[in-house]
Design a protein around this motif. Structure first.
Motif, PDB file in Angstrom:
ATOM      1  N   THR A 186       0.553  -1.106  -0.139  1.00  0.00           N
ATOM      2  CA  THR A 186      -0.212   0.058   0.076  1.00  0.00           C
ATOM      3  C   THR A 186       0.897   1.495  -0.128  1.00  0.00           C
ATOM      4  O   THR A 186       0.170   2.489  -0.980  1.00  0.00           O
ATOM      5  CB  THR A 186      -1.503  -0.316   1.252  1.00  0.00           C
ATOM      6  OG1 THR A 186      -1.944  -1.358   1.785  1.00  0.00           O
ATOM      7  CG2 THR A 186      -1.971   0.732   0.941  1.00  0.00           C
ATOM      8  N   TYR A 187       2.130   1.223   0.652  1.00  0.00           N
ATOM      9  CA  TYR A 187       2.735   2.644   0.998  1.00  0.00           C
ATOM     10  C   TYR A 187       4.062   1.863   0.627  1.00  0.00           C
ATOM     11  O   TYR A 187       4.555   3.299   0.643  1.00  0.00           O
ATOM     12  CB  TYR A 187       2.431   3.198   2.722  1.00  0.00           C
ATOM     13  CG  TYR A 187       3.247   1.983   3.898  1.00  0.00           C
ATOM     14  CD1 TYR A 187       4.304   1.671   3.874  1.00  0.00           C
ATOM     15  CD2 TYR A 187       2.228   1.215   4.298  1.00  0.00           C
ATOM     16  CE1 TYR A 187       4.496   1.211   4.571  1.00  0.00           C
ATOM     17  CE2 TYR A 187       2.818   0.336   5.492  1.00  0.00           C
ATOM     18  CZ  TYR A 187       4.364   1.115   5.757  1.00  0.00           C
ATOM     19  OH  TYR A 187       4.914  -0.453   6.210  1.00  0.00           O
ATOM     20  N   MET A 188       4.446   1.277   0.285  1.00  0.00           N
ATOM     21  CA  MET A 188       5.946   1.596  -0.281  1.00  0.00           C
ATOM     22  C   MET A 188       6.430   1.867  -1.739  1.00  0.00           C
ATOM     23  O   MET A 188       5.854   0.205  -2.222  1.00  0.00           O
ATOM     24  CB  MET A 188       6.685  -0.041   0.517  1.00  0.00           C
ATOM     25  CG  MET A 188       6.881   0.260   1.983  1.00  0.00           C
ATOM     26  SD  MET A 188       7.260  -0.925   2.410  1.00  0.00           S
ATOM     27  CE  MET A 188       9.421  -1.088   2.035  1.00  0.00           C
ATOM     28  N   PRO A 189       7.337   1.996  -2.100  1.00  0.00           N
ATOM     29  CA  PRO A 189       7.776   2.348  -3.454  1.00  0.00           C
ATOM     30  C   PRO A 189       7.892   0.738  -4.644  1.00  0.00           C
ATOM     31  O   PRO A 189       8.773  -0.063  -3.149  1.00  0.00           O
ATOM     32  CB  PRO A 189       8.680   3.194  -3.818  1.00  0.00           C
ATOM     33  CG  PRO A 189       9.677   3.151  -2.621  1.00  0.00           C
ATOM     34  CD  PRO A 189       8.023   3.129  -1.432  1.00  0.00           C
ATOM     35  N   VAL A 233       0.732   9.407 -12.003  1.00  0.00           N
ATOM     36  CA  VAL A 233       1.770   9.960 -10.851  1.00  0.00           C
ATOM     37  C   VAL A 233       1.274   9.601  -9.360  1.00  0.00           C
ATOM     38  O   VAL A 233       0.324   9.528  -8.624  1.00  0.00           O
ATOM     39  CB  VAL A 233       1.300  11.504 -10.772  1.00  0.00           C
ATOM     40  CG1 VAL A 233       2.221  12.811  -9.403  1.00  0.00           C
ATOM     41  CG2 VAL A 233       2.103  12.610 -11.760  1.00  0.00           C
ATOM     42  N   THR A 234       2.680   9.482  -9.132  1.00  0.00           N
ATOM     43  CA  THR A 234       2.225   8.632  -7.409  1.00  0.00           C
ATOM     44  C   THR A 234       3.286   9.203  -6.586  1.00  0.00           C
ATOM     45  O   THR A 234       4.202  10.514  -7.473  1.00  0.00           O
ATOM     46  CB  THR A 234       3.584   7.335  -7.427  1.00  0.00           C
ATOM     47  OG1 THR A 234       4.915   7.465  -7.625  1.00  0.00           O
ATOM     48  CG2 THR A 234       2.382   5.828  -8.795  1.00  0.00           C
ATOM     49  N   GLU A 235       3.093   9.482  -5.323  1.00  0.00           N
ATOM     50  CA  GLU A 235       3.904  10.040  -4.438  1.00  0.00           C
ATOM     51  C   GLU A 235       5.861  10.148  -4.093  1.00  0.00           C
ATOM     52  O   GLU A 235       5.912  11.358  -3.805  1.00  0.00           O
ATOM     53  CB  GLU A 235       3.558   9.670  -3.029  1.00  0.00           C
ATOM     54  CG  GLU A 235       2.058   9.912  -2.347  1.00  0.00           C
ATOM     55  CD  GLU A 235       1.143   9.369  -0.895  1.00  0.00           C
ATOM     56  OE1 GLU A 235       2.598   9.110  -0.647  1.00  0.00           O
ATOM     57  OE2 GLU A 235       0.650   9.117  -0.591  1.00  0.00           O
ATOM     58  N   SER A 236       5.600   9.474  -4.606  1.00  0.00           N
ATOM     59  CA  SER A 236       7.620   9.059  -5.140  1.00  0.00           C
ATOM     60  C   SER A 236       8.398  10.081  -5.613  1.00  0.00           C
ATOM     61  O   SER A 236       8.862  10.346  -6.661  1.00  0.00           O
ATOM     62  CB  SER A 236       8.342   7.938  -4.806  1.00  0.00           C
ATOM     63  OG  SER A 236       7.275   7.155  -6.041  1.00  0.00           O
ATOM     64  N   ASP A 237       6.828  10.708  -6.682  1.00  0.00           N
ATOM     65  CA  ASP A 237       7.375  11.726  -8.483  1.00  0.00           C
ATOM     66  C   ASP A 237       7.396  13.404  -7.843  1.00  0.00           C
ATOM     67  O   ASP A 237       6.879  13.182  -6.777  1.00  0.00           O
ATOM     68  CB  ASP A 237       6.237  11.025  -9.091  1.00  0.00           C
ATOM     69  CG  ASP A 237       6.092  10.005  -9.989  1.00  0.00           C
ATOM     70  OD1 ASP A 237       7.402   9.676 -10.428  1.00  0.00           O
ATOM     71  OD2 ASP A 237       5.310   9.350 -10.399  1.00  0.00           O
TER      72      ASP A 237
END
Length: 199
Positions: free
Chosen positions: A13-16, A89-93
């Motif tokens: 859910t939360y890890m890239p 687009v993801t949170e790590s982008d």
């Protein structure tokens, strides 16, 4: 390479998966290079996969046709921020949080696309443990759908997977037709179904 994925539901859910610039300890997919004498033990139920041998240039060209390329952030048909060749687009982008309409360079679009292709092929290996042994046309179709749907949604195509596993291509195609994806995607889905029937 052998890819092992963290089996816990939380990290999914939360890890890239694998993102450069983020410590490897936070990735949820770890890759092991093949080395003479190396033996790796892991439970068979743990999601895993290997690199495949297929014409990825053909896949890239087909995805460019199917997805198009947009050099700015836009909302996809589900309302999610996207750019380039269907890159969500993801949170790590670095683009996370930027407004719709923000321009994206062609270099960044290409970089995101290449990263997405690698992720798609790893996910194909995880969902289809014998992916590397399938006919290349079947690999191309599954990879195209994986790019479009993502592994969580494609994993729900249980009947299609059953058809592919038994190499009953018509049964797999029938299951593709019997889906919301087929009704939503239109011409792309019809083309992939026709290709599946002719594997």
């Amino acid at each position: 390479k052998l890819f092992l994925e963290d089996p816990r539901p939380g990290p999914n859910t939360y890890m890239p998966r694998r993102v450069e610039g983020i410590p490897k300890e936070l990735w949820r997919v770890i890759a092991y290079e093949a080395k003479e004498g190396r033996m790796i033990f892991f439970p068979s139920w743990q999601p895993h996969g290997v690199d495949i041998n297929m014409n990825t240039d053909k896949l890239r060209e087909q995805l460019k046709i199917d997805e198009g390329c947009v050099y700015e952030i836009y909302n996809d048909h589900l309302g999610y921020p996207t750019f380039g060749i269907g890159h969500l687009v993801t949170e790590s982008d670095p683009e996370h949080g930027l407004a719709v309409g923000t321009a994206i360079s062609s270099e960044r679009c290409s970089q995101a696309f290449e990263s997405d292709i690698k992720g798609v092929l790893r996910d194909c290996n995880i969902l289809y443990s014998d992916f590397h042994n399938l006919p290349e046309e079947a690999q191309q179709i599954i990879a195209n759908m994986m790019f479009n749907l993502g592994r969580p949604r494609l994993s729900k195509f249980v009947g299609m997977k059953r058809g592919v596993d038994s190499q009953d291509w018509n049964a797999a195609a029938d299951e593709m037709v019997d889906s919301r994806w087929y009704r939503q995607v239109g011409a792309r889905a019809e083309r992939l179904v026709d290709r599946m029937r002719n594997v």
